[in-house]
Design an enzyme around this catalytic site. Sequence first.
Site, PDB file in Angstrom:
ATOM      1  NE  ARG A  82     -13.347  -8.431  -8.420  1.00  0.00           N
ATOM      2  CZ  ARG A  82     -13.135  -7.583  -9.403  1.00  0.00           C
ATOM      3  NH1 ARG A  82     -13.919  -7.581 -10.461  1.00  0.00           N
ATOM      4  NH2 ARG A  82     -12.147  -6.711  -9.350  1.00  0.00           N
ATOM      5  CB  THR A 107     -10.667 -16.963 -11.971  1.00  0.00           C
ATOM      6  OG1 THR A 107     -11.216 -16.802 -10.653  1.00  0.00           O
ATOM      7  CG2 THR A 107      -9.610 -18.042 -11.948  1.00  0.00           C
ATOM      8  CG  ASP A 143     -10.553  -2.695  -3.024  1.00  0.00           C
ATOM      9  OD1 ASP A 143     -10.108  -3.779  -3.416  1.00  0.00           O
ATOM     10  OD2 ASP A 143     -11.409  -2.607  -2.110  1.00  0.00           O
ATOM     11  CG  ASP A 146      -8.454  -2.008   0.087  1.00  0.00           C
ATOM     12  OD1 ASP A 146      -8.645  -2.774   1.054  1.00  0.00           O
ATOM     13  OD2 ASP A 146      -7.803  -2.352  -0.924  1.00  0.00           O
TER      14      ASP A 146
HETATM   15  C1  PRP Z   1     -15.350  -6.123  -4.696  1.00  0.00           C
HETATM   16  C2  PRP Z   1     -16.648  -5.340  -4.572  1.00  0.00           C
HETATM   17  C3  PRP Z   1     -17.650  -6.330  -5.087  1.00  0.00           C
HETATM   18  C4  PRP Z   1     -16.894  -7.069  -6.151  1.00  0.00           C
HETATM   19  C5  PRP Z   1     -17.353  -6.582  -7.485  1.00  0.00           C
HETATM   20  O1  PRP Z   1     -15.211  -6.995  -3.650  1.00  0.00           O
HETATM   21  O2  PRP Z   1     -16.905  -4.914  -3.274  1.00  0.00           O
HETATM   22  O3  PRP Z   1     -18.112  -7.221  -4.108  1.00  0.00           O
HETATM   23  O4  PRP Z   1     -15.517  -6.793  -5.948  1.00  0.00           O
HETATM   24  O5  PRP Z   1     -16.751  -7.297  -8.490  1.00  0.00           O
HETATM   25  P1  PRP Z   1     -17.536  -8.244  -9.504  1.00  0.00           P
HETATM   26  O6  PRP Z   1     -18.740  -7.498  -9.980  1.00  0.00           O
HETATM   27  O7  PRP Z   1     -16.506  -8.444 -10.584  1.00  0.00           O
HETATM   28  O8  PRP Z   1     -17.877  -9.527  -8.812  1.00  0.00           O
HETATM   29  P2  PRP Z   1     -13.864  -7.754  -3.306  1.00  0.00           P
HETATM   30  O9  PRP Z   1     -13.840  -9.102  -3.932  1.00  0.00           O
HETATM   31  O10 PRP Z   1     -12.695  -6.871  -3.603  1.00  0.00           O
HETATM   32  O11 PRP Z   1     -14.005  -8.024  -1.754  1.00  0.00           O
HETATM   33  P3  PRP Z   1     -14.071  -6.973  -0.549  1.00  0.00           P
HETATM   34  O12 PRP Z   1     -15.396  -6.253  -0.629  1.00  0.00           O
HETATM   35  O13 PRP Z   1     -13.985  -7.857   0.644  1.00  0.00           O
HETATM   36  O14 PRP Z   1     -12.916  -6.027  -0.672  1.00  0.00           O
HETATM   37  N1  URA Z   2     -14.263  -3.932  -6.830  1.00  0.00           N
HETATM   38  C1  URA Z   2     -13.907  -2.693  -6.427  1.00  0.00           C
HETATM   39  O1  URA Z   2     -13.857  -2.416  -5.217  1.00  0.00           O
HETATM   40  N2  URA Z   2     -13.611  -1.779  -7.361  1.00  0.00           N
HETATM   41  C2  URA Z   2     -13.648  -2.053  -8.678  1.00  0.00           C
HETATM   42  O2  URA Z   2     -13.371  -1.156  -9.497  1.00  0.00           O
HETATM   43  C3  URA Z   2     -14.025  -3.347  -9.084  1.00  0.00           C
HETATM   44  C4  URA Z   2     -14.335  -4.261  -8.127  1.00  0.00           C
END
Ligand code: PRP
Ligand code: URA
Length: 212
Positions: A107, A111, A203, A206
Amino acid sequence: MKHFDNLTVLNHPLISHKIAMLRSVDTKTKDFREVVEEVTMLLTYEAFKDMPTHEVEVTTPLVKCKQQMVAENSVAIIPILRAGLGMVSGVHMLFPTAKVGHIGMYRNEETLEPQEYYCKLPDGIENMRAIVLDPMLATGGSAAAAIDLLKRKGCKDIRQMSIIAAPEGIEKLAGAHKDVKIFVAVLDEKLNENGYILPGLGDAGDRLFGTK
Ligand code: PRP
Ligand code: URA
């Protein structure tokens, strides 16, 4: 929130118990990863309740009998990187021979729009039952983009599985993809101003991979 026919929220005391463990800041990486796997296995059990079966003959120690089995290898597991990776083993517990396709999305922190950065899907995905994995369905942007991509590749049977969803994400995804069945362990209250789910678990990537 509006009712969606394509949404199933698991209501079960064991799920509630495990979600409490995932939410807690005191739950460390190893336990967090194991509980994600367990909840995913329970979600998979529910998500494939309608899977077709075929009859086979089995010889027990006593007699021969007819029994129904599923075509395990018709399932394709599609984790959205990175956090969806933590759910793969939970699906593999029930479908050990399922192929895995990867879709990379992150994400944009300002935005909140999803950016695709990787895609490698199994050959023949258009004839498989795809199950898209992402523990967090926040705005729904990442899941909706992954499902758009699978549809462009010809995939017709798509399910989405998440551990925690926000109402905003469900409204976006369930509205945009009415043919996709969505399974979530728990529906939370709302998103905060940074697009994080409340109460949520923080997160997911993480917490699964110990990166913060
Ligand atoms: C997080 C999560 C989802 C997304 C959800 O990923 O694992 O993929 O956000 O958000 P959305 O429904 O608003 O699209 P992130 O972008 O943090 O990437 P990561 O999994 O690599 O940490
Ligand atoms: N992605 C995450 O990992 N946690 C949230 O709460 C939203 C998006």
